[in-house]
Design a protein around this motif. Structure first.
Motif, PDB file in Angstrom:
ATOM      1  N   ILE A  41      -5.477  -1.091  -7.150  1.00  0.00           N
ATOM      2  CA  ILE A  41      -6.451  -0.377  -6.339  1.00  0.00           C
ATOM      3  C   ILE A  41      -5.913  -0.184  -4.926  1.00  0.00           C
ATOM      4  CG2 ILE A  41      -8.763  -0.453  -5.359  1.00  0.00           C
ATOM      5  CD1 ILE A  41      -9.556  -2.130  -7.801  1.00  0.00           C
ATOM      6  N   LEU A  42      -5.889   1.073  -4.506  1.00  0.00           N
ATOM      7  CA  LEU A  42      -5.536   1.410  -3.132  1.00  0.00           C
ATOM      8  C   LEU A  42      -6.831   1.755  -2.432  1.00  0.00           C
ATOM      9  CD1 LEU A  42      -2.746   4.088  -3.562  1.00  0.00           C
ATOM     10  CD2 LEU A  42      -2.472   1.927  -2.443  1.00  0.00           C
ATOM     11  N   ALA A  43      -7.254   0.929  -1.504  1.00  0.00           N
ATOM     12  CA  ALA A  43      -8.526   1.212  -0.842  1.00  0.00           C
ATOM     13  C   ALA A  43      -8.315   1.358   0.647  1.00  0.00           C
ATOM     14  CB  ALA A  43      -9.532   0.110  -1.122  1.00  0.00           C
ATOM     15  N   GLU A 100      -5.393   2.801 -10.156  1.00  0.00           N
ATOM     16  CA  GLU A 100      -4.525   3.140 -11.262  1.00  0.00           C
ATOM     17  C   GLU A 100      -4.784   2.091 -12.329  1.00  0.00           C
ATOM     18  OE1 GLU A 100      -0.531   1.973 -10.807  1.00  0.00           O
ATOM     19  OE2 GLU A 100       0.267   3.676 -11.906  1.00  0.00           O
ATOM     20  N   PHE A 115       0.833  -1.197   0.000  1.00  0.00           N
ATOM     21  CA  PHE A 115       0.000   0.000   0.000  1.00  0.00           C
ATOM     22  C   PHE A 115       0.870   1.250   0.000  1.00  0.00           C
ATOM     23  CE2 PHE A 115      -2.641   3.258   1.991  1.00  0.00           C
ATOM     24  CZ  PHE A 115      -3.860   3.060   1.354  1.00  0.00           C
ATOM     25  N   LEU A 139      -5.481   5.425 -16.775  1.00  0.00           N
ATOM     26  CA  LEU A 139      -6.441   6.273 -16.071  1.00  0.00           C
ATOM     27  C   LEU A 139      -6.159   6.193 -14.582  1.00  0.00           C
ATOM     28  CD1 LEU A 139      -9.255   7.823 -16.090  1.00  0.00           C
ATOM     29  CD2 LEU A 139     -10.305   5.586 -15.846  1.00  0.00           C
ATOM     30  N   LEU A 140      -6.227   7.336 -13.949  1.00  0.00           N
ATOM     31  CA  LEU A 140      -6.122   7.351 -12.498  1.00  0.00           C
ATOM     32  C   LEU A 140      -7.451   7.857 -11.972  1.00  0.00           C
ATOM     33  CD1 LEU A 140      -3.804   6.712 -10.559  1.00  0.00           C
ATOM     34  CD2 LEU A 140      -3.525   9.150 -10.274  1.00  0.00           C
ATOM     35  N   VAL A 141      -8.109   7.047 -11.163  1.00  0.00           N
ATOM     36  CA  VAL A 141      -9.457   7.416 -10.780  1.00  0.00           C
ATOM     37  C   VAL A 141      -9.646   7.284  -9.279  1.00  0.00           C
ATOM     38  CG1 VAL A 141     -10.267   5.091 -11.322  1.00  0.00           C
ATOM     39  CG2 VAL A 141     -11.907   6.955 -11.232  1.00  0.00           C
ATOM     40  N   LYS A 142     -10.388   8.236  -8.741  1.00  0.00           N
ATOM     41  CA  LYS A 142     -10.717   8.196  -7.325  1.00  0.00           C
ATOM     42  C   LYS A 142     -11.927   7.288  -7.156  1.00  0.00           C
ATOM     43  CE  LYS A 142     -11.851  11.265  -3.584  1.00  0.00           C
ATOM     44  NZ  LYS A 142     -12.465  12.521  -3.209  1.00  0.00           N
ATOM     45  N   GLY A 156     -16.120   4.305  -9.512  1.00  0.00           N
ATOM     46  CA  GLY A 156     -15.407   5.569  -9.670  1.00  0.00           C
ATOM     47  C   GLY A 156     -16.148   6.708  -8.992  1.00  0.00           C
ATOM     48  N   ALA A 157     -15.421   7.784  -8.746  1.00  0.00           N
ATOM     49  CA  ALA A 157     -16.017   8.927  -8.052  1.00  0.00           C
ATOM     50  C   ALA A 157     -17.171   9.517  -8.851  1.00  0.00           C
ATOM     51  CB  ALA A 157     -14.961   9.994  -7.799  1.00  0.00           C
ATOM     52  N   GLU A 158     -17.107   9.381 -10.165  1.00  0.00           N
ATOM     53  CA  GLU A 158     -18.171   9.957 -10.994  1.00  0.00           C
ATOM     54  C   GLU A 158     -18.987   8.864 -11.667  1.00  0.00           C
ATOM     55  OE1 GLU A 158     -15.949  12.769 -13.332  1.00  0.00           O
ATOM     56  OE2 GLU A 158     -15.198  13.588 -11.454  1.00  0.00           O
ATOM     57  N   GLU A 163      -9.636  11.213 -13.356  1.00  0.00           N
ATOM     58  CA  GLU A 163     -11.031  11.437 -12.999  1.00  0.00           C
ATOM     59  C   GLU A 163     -11.129  11.410 -11.493  1.00  0.00           C
ATOM     60  OE1 GLU A 163     -13.957   8.772 -14.794  1.00  0.00           O
ATOM     61  OE2 GLU A 163     -15.008   8.848 -12.897  1.00  0.00           O
ATOM     62  N   PHE A 189      -8.126   4.851  -4.447  1.00  0.00           N
ATOM     63  CA  PHE A 189      -7.747   5.246  -5.785  1.00  0.00           C
ATOM     64  C   PHE A 189      -7.455   4.007  -6.594  1.00  0.00           C
ATOM     65  CE2 PHE A 189      -6.866   8.641  -2.975  1.00  0.00           C
ATOM     66  CZ  PHE A 189      -7.203   9.768  -3.687  1.00  0.00           C
ATOM     67  N   TYR A 225      -1.620   9.317 -18.227  1.00  0.00           N
ATOM     68  CA  TYR A 225      -2.945   9.045 -17.687  1.00  0.00           C
ATOM     69  C   TYR A 225      -4.029  10.037 -18.102  1.00  0.00           C
ATOM     70  CZ  TYR A 225      -0.528   6.155 -14.240  1.00  0.00           C
ATOM     71  OH  TYR A 225       0.224   5.238 -13.612  1.00  0.00           O
ATOM     72  N   LEU A 226      -5.219   9.521 -18.057  1.00  0.00           N
ATOM     73  CA  LEU A 226      -6.387  10.392 -17.931  1.00  0.00           C
ATOM     74  C   LEU A 226      -6.698  10.450 -16.445  1.00  0.00           C
ATOM     75  CD1 LEU A 226      -8.717   8.968 -20.710  1.00  0.00           C
ATOM     76  CD2 LEU A 226      -7.294  11.006 -20.809  1.00  0.00           C
TER      77      LEU A 226
END
Lengths: 289, 144
Positions: B80-82, B72, A45, B44-47, B30-32, A211, B70, A208-209
């Motif tokens: 996934i970092l959760a 990656e 982590f 893609l990096l996504v929250k 995803g956050a959205e 979001e 997040f 990256y993209l």
């Protein structure tokens, strides 16, 4: 000269102490194994976090403006030092080393030092000395959780961004090996420059993209970075504590064994002397007749 | 450019690494909004928000509950970092239900000393847990 009965009593007392220290050593050993597993478990982590962060930092030039990376808003404010001690004693010089180091840090820092105290031993020591205490937490090492690190990080960030502290560091015992614990200080805030981790081959494709947008992800991620740092310090300290206790209890058990040997020898001498004396009395009594 | 045929999915929390598997398809909260990921996804990096992570390998599907973190995403892997993540079979149904009830009560109360944001998050988490836990319930029922 102590009587036979006294000696027997002392031997019995030392023996039961020996049993206790032996049991404590075994317990510490098994807890140490679990603590080590947790350190290993937490590593992926932290590594991934570090990698993503330094990647983001390189990508978003605006990152430097983030309040957690920027130099302190109030440079004259006290420095906040988190001291991670154990909740319990009986672990050799584990706590005293930390406390000594914390005290000398306060002297050499060149500015006022406020403290965040984690663990009962450190709390008890510094509370009585009128130190400026900004945070305290005790009784956590029995059931160490990530939320403990979150609580520390929350205070640290709040103090730093509000200008109540000019910097945050954490002082703890690092687990080197079973025989060796080392007191270390890690700077937490402002976050030290995120050095680029050696890039793997895949970095080529990593355009990256994002979001939500990169800047926002970055500032969301930074507090978590602070948390993982505190969490690591807590885990290291827990493992080091068990290792220190194991070593201390091993030494105590050995000392008790030596003491028992010495006392037993002494007791046998005393007993033999008594028997010889009685024999002489009997013989000389017989001769007198 | 040839596309990779599989995804490697890694899910790690501060306590442990939960998942390290090769899968054909995955879906993340995803956050959205939920997003599906197939091999060859653009980086893609996504929250992430509270919700369920789902992934499939052949006909075998797995559900997990995850909260905050997040992901990656690279063409051939997902990391996934959760903050928390649980496999469906690790979820304690009764506890989750109790938590949901408690959170609802707190949200319904009219006193001002309630931390509504916390209650709302607690409710979201417990609902997500319940949903994930029921998924495996459904699946085993379907097999019979």
């Amino acid at each position: 000269m102590p009587s036979l009965i006294d000696l027997r009593r002392r031997i019995r007392a030392v023996k039961s102490t020996e049993q206790i220290t032996k049991a404590m050593k075994t317990v510490a050993a098994s807890k140490l194994r679990r603590a080590q597993d947790r350190i290993v478990g937490a590593r992926p982590f932290a590594q991934l976090m570090q990698r993503v962060l330094s990647d983001l930092a390189a990508r978003t030039g605006a990152a430097a403006a983030h309040p957690l990376l920027a130099p302190p808003a109030a440079p004259d404010a006290p420095f906040l030092l988190f001291v991670v001690t154990a909740d319990k004693g009986l672990c050799g010089s584990f706590n005293s080393n930390l406390i000594r180091e914390a005290a000398s840090f306060a002297v050499t820092a060149g500015r006022e030092v406020a403290m965040g105290l984690v663990g009962r031993k450190g709390r008890d020591f510094f509370v009585r000395r009128g130190v400026d205490i900004r945070f305290q937490m005790v009784n956590l090492f029995n059931d160490l959780r990530y939320s403990h690190a979150e609580a520390m990080a929350e205070t640290a960030i709040e103090q730093y961004t509000s200008g109540a502290a000019s910097g945050v560091s954490v002082l703890y015992n690092e687990f080197k090996s079973v025989l060796q614990q080392q007191v270390v200080v890690d700077q937490v805030l402002p976050i030290p420059a995120l050095e680029a981790v050696e890039e793997e081959a895949e970095a080529v494709s990593a355009d990256y993209l994002f979001e939500p947008p990169a800047g926002q992800i970055f500032s969301d991620l930074l507090p978590h970075h602070v948390e993982t740092q505190f969490f690591r310090a807590l885990l290291e300290s827990a493992a080091a504590e068990h290792a220190a206790r194991m070593t201390a209890m091993d030494a105590a058990t050995r000392n008790a064994g030596e003491m028992i040997d010495g006392l037993t020898l002494h007791m046998n001498k005393v007993r033999q002397a008594a028997i010889t004396r009685e024999l002489i009395e009997v013989v000389s009594g017989a001769e007198a007749l | 450019m040839s596309l990779p045929s599989h995804l490697t999915i890694e899910i790690v929390t501060p306590d442990r690494a939960i998942v390290h598997e090769t899968v054909d398809e995955a879906r993340l909260p995803g956050a959205e909004g939920y997003l599906g990921v197939l091999p060859g996804h653009t980086p893609l990096l996504v929250k992430l928000q509270v919700g369920e992570i789902w992934f499939r390998r052949g006909n075998e599907t797995t559900w997990l509950h995850a909260a905050f973190g997040f992901a990656e995403i690279l063409p051939d892997r997902i990391r996934i970092l959760a903050r928390t993540a649980e496999r469906a079979d690790e979820i304690d149904l009764e506890r989750a239900e109790a938590a949901a009830t408690r959170a609802r009560e707190r949200l319904a109360s009219t006193t001002s000393d309630v931390d509504f944001e916390r209650a709302r998050i607690a409710l979201l988490k417990s609902l997500s847990r319940l949903q994930v836990a029921r998924r495996i319930g459904m699946r085993s029922a379907g097999k019979r």
